[in-house]
Design a protein around this motif. Structure first.
Motif, PDB file in Angstrom:
ATOM      1  N   UNK A 187      18.365  85.829  56.252  1.00 48.79           N
ATOM      2  CA  UNK A 187      19.803  85.568  56.838  1.00 48.79           C
ATOM      3  C   UNK A 187      20.084  85.271  58.351  1.00 48.79           C
ATOM      4  N   UNK A 188      19.004  85.526  59.024  1.00 50.37           N
ATOM      5  CA  UNK A 188      19.244  85.145  60.509  1.00 50.37           C
ATOM      6  C   UNK A 188      18.609  83.620  60.448  1.00 50.37           C
ATOM      7  N   UNK A 189      17.969  83.231  59.661  1.00 49.02           N
ATOM      8  CA  UNK A 189      17.490  82.048  59.643  1.00 49.02           C
ATOM      9  C   UNK A 189      18.490  81.094  58.968  1.00 49.02           C
ATOM     10  N   UNK A 190      19.224  81.460  57.968  1.00 51.73           N
ATOM     11  CA  UNK A 190      20.346  80.667  57.528  1.00 51.73           C
ATOM     12  C   UNK A 190      21.557  80.582  58.610  1.00 51.73           C
ATOM     13  N   UNK A 191      21.615  81.758  59.180  1.00 50.80           N
ATOM     14  CA  UNK A 191      22.895  81.822  60.262  1.00 50.80           C
ATOM     15  C   UNK A 191      22.480  80.711  61.610  1.00 50.80           C
ATOM     16  N   UNK A 192      21.189  80.582  61.767  1.00 47.41           N
ATOM     17  CA  UNK A 192      20.619  79.623  62.817  1.00 47.41           C
ATOM     18  C   UNK A 192      20.707  78.169  62.423  1.00 47.41           C
ATOM     19  N   UNK A 193      20.429  77.982  61.050  1.00 45.85           N
ATOM     20  CA  UNK A 193      20.537  76.583  60.497  1.00 45.85           C
ATOM     21  C   UNK A 193      21.935  76.205  60.506  1.00 45.85           C
ATOM     22  N   UNK A 199      26.711  71.876  64.870  1.00 44.57           N
ATOM     23  CA  UNK A 199      26.979  71.123  66.006  1.00 44.57           C
ATOM     24  C   UNK A 199      26.487  69.739  66.044  1.00 44.57           C
ATOM     25  N   UNK A 200      25.343  69.356  65.181  1.00 43.29           N
ATOM     26  CA  UNK A 200      24.595  68.110  65.002  1.00 43.29           C
ATOM     27  C   UNK A 200      25.831  67.207  64.183  1.00 43.29           C
TER      28      UNK A 200
END
Length: 250
Positions: A187-193, A199-200
């Protein structure tokens, strides 16, 4: 039995490419071919500004080559063509004019490490341990060596290749440059992605495309290099040692 797939979903100018195989996301020829073509298509889609490469399931990002298909190979040309599947995907990622963000939720083995290394920026969970198992089955990570060495350095490539039965931790992957960040949960990974690609996708696409060229400078010869490496692997997979070992691991 779940059906293998490669899917492209476009959301908010981000192209999410997801691959899946019920056998730990292993990669048979048809999945590799679909993945390569999907990356090429996403790269030419004006609606897509940045790409995320991910796999289905919760535990394994990619288990590498399909052992069932390797066992069935009976001549060197067929062997070369199988390993060209990985070569073609890596080259498609290299040539894609859009940045590719890796989302690695679990273990990566062999060609799976190569896929992670071929992304332009890769995020992972703490469960994303990595292994180059090829020597233990009688071949070697020839096709993925250029990209793994480029991303992680020659010493790390050699260390993982020689210790072919060892999983190296996600922390090792981050320390050596494969992963830019690691997270406690998916879940934390997906939030960061999501935060990163949001942004990109708002940045100047021309600037992103030019930076992509800079990131991949001096790799123009990889079409020929990876084909040569695929030929080496295609011959080795025919050896008695490899055939016997693959049947044991099957």
């Amino acid at each position: 039995m779940e059906t293998p797939y490669v899917k492209l979903k476009v959301e908010n100018r981000v192209g999410y490419i997801e691959f899946f195989h019920p056998n730990k996301n292993s990669m048979p020829s048809d999945v590799l071919s679909q993945l390569g073509q999907t990356i090429i298509s996403a790269g030419t889609d004006d609606k897509i500004k940045v790409i995320v490469l991910k796999s289905g399931g919760n535990r394994t990002f990619c288990a590498g080559a399909s052992f069932n298909e390797l066992i069935a190979i009976e001549d060197a040309e067929t062997g070369k063509q199988f390993f060209m599947g990985f070569a073609n995907v890596i080259n498609a990622m290299r040539k894609c004019p859009k940045l590719i963000i890796g989302r690695v939720q679990g273990k990566a083995v062999g060609g799976g490490v190569g896929l992670a290394a071929a992304t332009d920026y890769c995020l992972a969970t703490k469960y994303a341990s990595i292994k180059l198992s090829e020597l233990s089955i009688g071949i070697g990570p020839f096709v993925i060596e250029p990209i793994v060495s480029r991303k992680m350095g020659g010493n790390s490539m050699a260390q993982m290749t020689i210790n072919a039965e060892t999983f190296f931790s996600a922390e090792y992957g981050k320390e050596k440059g494969l992963f830019s960040e690691i997270f406690e949960t998916t879940e934390a990974l997906d939030d960061a992605v999501s935060a990163l690609v949001e942004k990109l996708s708002g940045y100047n696409p021309e600037a992103l495309a030019e930076m992509k060229k800079v990131f991949w400078k001096d790799t123009q010869y990889w079409d020929q290099l990876l084909a040569e490496r695929a030929e080496i692997s295609g011959k080795l997979v025919l050896s008695k040692f490899t055939k016997k070992t693959l049947k044991r691991f099957r």
